[in-house]
Motif scaffolding. Sequence first.
Motif, PDB file in Angstrom:
ATOM      1  N   ILE A 186       0.834  -1.189   0.000  1.00  0.00           N
ATOM      2  CA  ILE A 186       0.000   0.000   0.000  1.00  0.00           C
ATOM      3  C   ILE A 186       0.871   1.242   0.000  1.00  0.00           C
ATOM      4  N   ALA A 187       0.571   2.200  -0.862  1.00  0.00           N
ATOM      5  CA  ALA A 187       1.321   3.449  -0.914  1.00  0.00           C
ATOM      6  C   ALA A 187       0.994   4.308   0.302  1.00  0.00           C
ATOM      7  N   PRO A 188       1.910   5.194   0.709  1.00  0.00           N
ATOM      8  CA  PRO A 188       1.606   6.116   1.803  1.00  0.00           C
ATOM      9  C   PRO A 188       0.513   7.095   1.393  1.00  0.00           C
ATOM     10  N   GLY A 189      -0.084   7.740   2.406  1.00  0.00           N
ATOM     11  CA  GLY A 189      -1.171   8.655   2.131  1.00  0.00           C
ATOM     12  C   GLY A 189      -2.506   7.964   1.984  1.00  0.00           C
ATOM     13  N   ILE A 190      -2.532   6.641   2.198  1.00  0.00           N
ATOM     14  CA  ILE A 190      -3.750   5.833   2.111  1.00  0.00           C
ATOM     15  C   ILE A 190      -3.955   5.134   3.447  1.00  0.00           C
ATOM     16  N   GLU A 191      -5.179   5.104   3.925  1.00  0.00           N
ATOM     17  CA  GLU A 191      -5.473   4.417   5.179  1.00  0.00           C
ATOM     18  C   GLU A 191      -5.091   2.942   5.064  1.00  0.00           C
ATOM     19  N   ALA A 192      -4.382   2.429   6.082  1.00  0.00           N
ATOM     20  CA  ALA A 192      -3.876   1.052   6.022  1.00  0.00           C
ATOM     21  C   ALA A 192      -4.092   0.346   7.353  1.00  0.00           C
ATOM     22  N   ARG A 193      -5.309   0.424   7.886  1.00  0.00           N
ATOM     23  CA  ARG A 193      -5.597  -0.105   9.229  1.00  0.00           C
ATOM     24  C   ARG A 193      -5.395  -1.614   9.330  1.00  0.00           C
ATOM     25  N   ASP A 194      -5.793  -2.365   8.333  1.00  0.00           N
ATOM     26  CA  ASP A 194      -5.720  -3.828   8.400  1.00  0.00           C
ATOM     27  C   ASP A 194      -4.455  -4.387   7.749  1.00  0.00           C
ATOM     28  N   SER A 195      -3.465  -3.539   7.573  1.00  0.00           N
ATOM     29  CA  SER A 195      -2.240  -3.965   6.891  1.00  0.00           C
ATOM     30  C   SER A 195      -1.219  -4.517   7.874  1.00  0.00           C
ATOM     31  N   THR A 196      -0.225  -5.197   7.324  1.00  0.00           N
ATOM     32  CA  THR A 196       0.921  -5.689   8.087  1.00  0.00           C
ATOM     33  C   THR A 196       2.113  -4.795   7.789  1.00  0.00           C
ATOM     34  N   SER A 197       2.839  -4.404   8.832  1.00  0.00           N
ATOM     35  CA  SER A 197       4.004  -3.540   8.671  1.00  0.00           C
ATOM     36  C   SER A 197       5.278  -4.384   8.611  1.00  0.00           C
ATOM     37  N   VAL A 198       6.101  -4.161   7.603  1.00  0.00           N
ATOM     38  CA  VAL A 198       7.384  -4.853   7.482  1.00  0.00           C
ATOM     39  C   VAL A 198       8.458  -3.838   7.112  1.00  0.00           C
ATOM     40  N   HIS A 199       9.702  -4.229   7.331  1.00  0.00           N
ATOM     41  CA  HIS A 199      10.839  -3.386   6.982  1.00  0.00           C
ATOM     42  C   HIS A 199      11.812  -4.156   6.098  1.00  0.00           C
ATOM     43  N   THR A 200      12.489  -3.432   5.230  1.00  0.00           N
ATOM     44  CA  THR A 200      13.598  -3.998   4.469  1.00  0.00           C
ATOM     45  C   THR A 200      14.835  -3.166   4.715  1.00  0.00           C
ATOM     46  N   ILE A 201      15.990  -3.804   4.568  1.00  0.00           N
ATOM     47  CA  ILE A 201      17.284  -3.141   4.708  1.00  0.00           C
ATOM     48  C   ILE A 201      18.054  -3.384   3.422  1.00  0.00           C
ATOM     49  N   ASN A 202      18.351  -2.328   2.719  1.00  0.00           N
ATOM     50  CA  ASN A 202      18.981  -2.427   1.402  1.00  0.00           C
ATOM     51  C   ASN A 202      18.175  -3.318   0.462  1.00  0.00           C
ATOM     52  N   GLY A 203      16.842  -3.229   0.581  1.00  0.00           N
ATOM     53  CA  GLY A 203      15.962  -3.979  -0.297  1.00  0.00           C
ATOM     54  C   GLY A 203      15.754  -5.427   0.082  1.00  0.00           C
ATOM     55  N   ARG A 204      16.254  -5.828   1.262  1.00  0.00           N
ATOM     56  CA  ARG A 204      16.119  -7.225   1.707  1.00  0.00           C
ATOM     57  C   ARG A 204      15.461  -7.261   3.086  1.00  0.00           C
ATOM     58  N   PRO A 205      14.899  -8.416   3.463  1.00  0.00           N
ATOM     59  CA  PRO A 205      14.231  -8.501   4.760  1.00  0.00           C
ATOM     60  C   PRO A 205      15.162  -8.400   5.966  1.00  0.00           C
ATOM     61  N   SER A 206      16.468  -8.633   5.783  1.00  0.00           N
ATOM     62  CA  SER A 206      17.396  -8.545   6.908  1.00  0.00           C
ATOM     63  C   SER A 206      18.766  -8.116   6.402  1.00  0.00           C
ATOM     64  N   PHE A 207      19.644  -7.791   7.358  1.00  0.00           N
ATOM     65  CA  PHE A 207      20.969  -7.260   7.024  1.00  0.00           C
ATOM     66  C   PHE A 207      22.001  -7.979   7.870  1.00  0.00           C
ATOM     67  N   GLU A 208      22.980  -8.573   7.215  1.00  0.00           N
ATOM     68  CA  GLU A 208      24.053  -9.259   7.933  1.00  0.00           C
ATOM     69  C   GLU A 208      25.394  -8.776   7.412  1.00  0.00           C
ATOM     70  N   LEU A 209      26.301  -8.550   8.365  1.00  0.00           N
ATOM     71  CA  LEU A 209      27.613  -8.003   8.041  1.00  0.00           C
ATOM     72  C   LEU A 209      28.657  -8.730   8.856  1.00  0.00           C
ATOM     73  N   SER A 210      29.761  -9.079   8.227  1.00  0.00           N
ATOM     74  CA  SER A 210      30.870  -9.731   8.916  1.00  0.00           C
ATOM     75  C   SER A 210      32.100  -8.842   8.821  1.00  0.00           C
ATOM     76  N   ALA A 211      32.847  -8.745   9.929  1.00  0.00           N
ATOM     77  CA  ALA A 211      34.046  -7.902   9.942  1.00  0.00           C
ATOM     78  C   ALA A 211      35.089  -8.513  10.861  1.00  0.00           C
ATOM     79  N   ARG A 212      36.335  -8.220  10.579  1.00  0.00           N
ATOM     80  CA  ARG A 212      37.449  -8.751  11.372  1.00  0.00           C
ATOM     81  C   ARG A 212      37.711  -7.897  12.608  1.00  0.00           C
ATOM     82  N   ILE A 213      38.325  -8.487  13.602  1.00  0.00           N
ATOM     83  CA  ILE A 213      38.698  -7.757  14.806  1.00  0.00           C
ATOM     84  C   ILE A 213      39.588  -6.575  14.428  1.00  0.00           C
ATOM     85  N   ASN A 214      39.325  -5.422  15.031  1.00  0.00           N
ATOM     86  CA  ASN A 214      40.059  -4.167  14.822  1.00  0.00           C
ATOM     87  C   ASN A 214      39.830  -3.568  13.435  1.00  0.00           C
TER      88      ASN A 214
END
Length: 446
Positions: A186-214
């Motif tokens: 649903i686009a913003p500016g429209i009533e969305a009472r019965d909708s489910t809210s979700v988030h994406t990070i960089n276009g994906r459902p989750s964000f995972e990052l790996s990095a070395r010590i220091n």
Amino acid sequence: MVRIGPMASPKFRPKSIFDRRELIAGLGAVALAPFSPATGLAQPRSALALRARADSVALRPDAAKTPIWALQGPELAFGRGETAEIAFANELPVLALLDIRGLDGAPMAEPLTGRAPLAAGTKETLQLPLRHAGTYLGGLGLLGDGQARPCQARALVVRESQPVAVDRDELVLIEDWRIGTDGAAIAPGIEARDSTSVHTINGRPSFELSARINERLRLRLINACQRSVIAVKLDGIEVRVMALDGQPAEPFQARNGALVIAPGGRVDVFVDVAGAAGTNYPILLHDGRNARPIGKLTVANEPPLRPAPLPPAPPLPSNGLPTQLDLKGASRVDLALGGPPAEWGTPAAFSKSTPPAFRAKTGRTVVLALTNRADIATVFHLRGHHFRLLDRLDDGWKPFWLDTLAVEPGQTQRIAFSAEYPGRYLIESVATDWAAPRLARWYAVE
């Protein structure tokens, strides 16, 4: 709800008191290489082609993709001092308007005041002078209210003229979506009472990052949500704030690794990875209703990148914004957010023939008193210039620049900016409710 205040506590309950080491809401992977100092605007680079067109995205794990409208094209990464030449084509069945949020001093490229929306099947070429290094937000959302599909956002990165002491530079672009009972977004500016809210990070459902010590990471956190103030917390690791809304700040530690960001706001942070190999640091998001994990930073099972952590980072190179503002001689304007409809209109109905909210003389300081008359928090966005958030007694300002600010209901916040760039620019106001209309007015620097 996520209260509008400084950096959130571990329970995401920001205090309501400001001090110079804290942020309010609304403070708000690009390879690094040395660049020549920007002494002026460079010649335009080869044009990048962007297209507004129908697309689909997976908004939930293991779910079918949802139809949306997107801004497709290559990565938007430039160096300070370049002029970005962008060829933009509208392949949607509705009017489209490419918008780059946070760009200062480019009146000819400003949406609505400098450029009209593109009709379906038409093209234009934009020349964007990139005076300032920083993190920007691009997209089609200015005209997105009430459309058949919501629009996906894009980041635009302008690298500093001098090398920055980080090992990696990562984008973390957070968007929210409302999914109706029929599975459609649903686009913003429209009533969305019965909708489910979700988030994406960089276009994906989750964000995972790996990095070395220091290893030192630069994370460019962008709240590309439509209306929501969010709190983002990197749990268990120190987070050092370096820039807000694209402008360098006096570096400071985010309290308990938590950041409160208004919609459209951007926060650049440095993270020095520590801990034993295999350690996971959750990344949590609070959207005003509940907190949930949206990703994690994992310490890699590899030898440390260097024997010891890097020393504390100095401030990012200045973009040349003024160090002082003349508050005594400032032009002062009262602006009501959530005010009479006769003063504010939707972007779709915008007309330059309407009277401006205010006029300013070039080179003069402008102080805006923003009073929120709505019964919920309202977000204000100033285009063309960045501003300082003034202290309560109007005798100083916070040590950072902003272009976006969320104001609690019934409150008045005062901001100040130097009217450096002649031209016409938009100001925007939107309540923090999915169905609330985005509103706009304009101001002139002469």
